[in-house]
Design a protein around this motif. Sequence first.
Motif: not given
Length: 125
Positions: A89-96
């Motif tokens: 469930e941590d799967t995602a696009v991560y943005y700074c």
Amino acid sequence: QVQLVESGGGLVQAGGSLRLSCAASGETFNIYRMGWFRQAPGKEREFVSAIGWNSGTAYYADSVKGRFTISRDKGLNTVSLQMNRLKPEDTAVYYCAGTSSTSIRYYEIRIYAYWGQGTQVTVSS
């Protein structure tokens, strides 16, 4: 203006670790706080973690508390997110993201004026 560039995403098995980095350039003296947000397919972008640029005070979403650690290096103008015990469930696009706002609502997307292009994190089960 501040420019942000993320790196470090990838594919990892559940239980594994990844470290994301974000390099800031430009008018970094304007930064009050840096944050990480993520967006999974079909879902809204959500807060993950934030850190005071000068204070170093860290904040976390409940879903990542105890597993993720945010840090910053003012000398290198970088902010990192160490992600341990990753879950599918941590799967995602991560943005700074970065902000000059001193608002206490560190979790609100709208206060962040500067954004990176995003890096994909995929956790397989």
